[in-house]
Design an enzyme around this catalytic site. Structure first.
Site: not given
Length: 267
Positions: A8, A10, A42-43, A191, A214, A217
């Site tokens: 991920d 962020d 990542t989103g 994901k 973290d 999601n």
């Protein structure tokens, strides 16, 4: 040996100053040199994620929009794509109009909102992306989108999430990437689904994959991977399902994982 590492961005790969530290960068390079495929999950939109991926020297497919789009960095070929169902997108738009909610959508990797406000401004400062305003939002809702996003107070988003699940049905996946962000995708736009696709793409087993994150999601990919890792700064619910908890994003948590599980360095 672990062959695929999905990370991920962020609050995981980057620290609170939004930087990949030199120590973490070196660890990524060492993992690649040892034969591991390192990718991002990542989103963020592709445009935002690819800037960080290129900065770290990666040249593989990356997982973006929570898993709704997997795209090559080298030639920008789309490998995996799941658009939000159009009926669900329209219902979500109507719900947000009726309840005066801030809704964003992505068309051709561009971010759109109905009006300019502090929410879109803060969001784009955070993700370093441009945004576009389209007052006639209904014409955007009719176009294919990998993700729609509501920004509001965390408690309120927790309250409306089950309402939206009921309204939009099984065709969508609803998750939170950050406390203020409620994200809606195709039900296979996770994901976890994207990690399974990439593992098959690179010819490795899920047991040979590491996933690091973290937020909630990230839970699908942590559950899918052979080694699911939560950051030291991860939400408690993610730590509960993780196989391993590393140090925080401000303490080179990703480097710690690579050193321990890929490079075999004592940490």
């Amino acid at each position: 040996m672990y062959k695929l590492i999905a990370i991920d961005i962020d609050d995981t790969l980057i620290n609170d100053d939004k930087e990949v530290t030199p120590a973490t960068q070196q660890a990524l390079e060492q993992a690649v040199a040892k034969g591991a495929v390192v990718t991002l999950a990542t989103g963020r939109a592709y445009a935002s994620a690819q800037a960080i991926a290129r900065q770290t020297g990666l040249n593989v497919p990356i997982i973006t929009y929570q898993g709704a789009l997997v795209k090559n960095l080298l030639d920008e070929q789309v490998l995996y794509e799941r658009y939000m169902p159009k009926v669900a997108a329209h219902k979500l738009f109507e719900y947000c109009i009726e309840n005066n909610l801030h809704l964003q959508t992505y068309i051709d990797d561009k971010l759109y909102a109905r009006e300019e406000n502090q929410k879109i401004i803060d969001y784009t400062i955070l993700n370093k992306t441009k945004y576009y305003i389209e007052p006639d939002f209904s014409k955007l809702v009719a176009q294919p989108t990998p993700k729609m996003l509501i920004i509001d107070e965390p408690d309120y988003l927790d309250e409306i999430a089950p309402v939206l699940r009921e309204l939009l049905g099984d065709g969508v996946h609803i998750t939170k990437s950050k406390p203020h962000f409620l994200e809606i995708m195709h039900h296979e736009g996770t994901k976890g689904h994207a990690l399974k696709f990439l593992a098959a793409h690179f010819g490795c087993e899920l047991s040979e994959c590491i996933a690091i994150g973290d937020s909630w999601n990230d839970h699908e990919m942590l559950e899918a991977a052979g080694l699911g890792v939560a950051m030291g700064n991860a939400i408690p619910a993610l730590k509960d399902i993780a196989d391993y908890v590393t140090t925080s994003n401000n303490e080179d948590g990703v480097k710690h994982v690579i050193d321990k599980f890929v490079l075999g360095v004592e940490v």
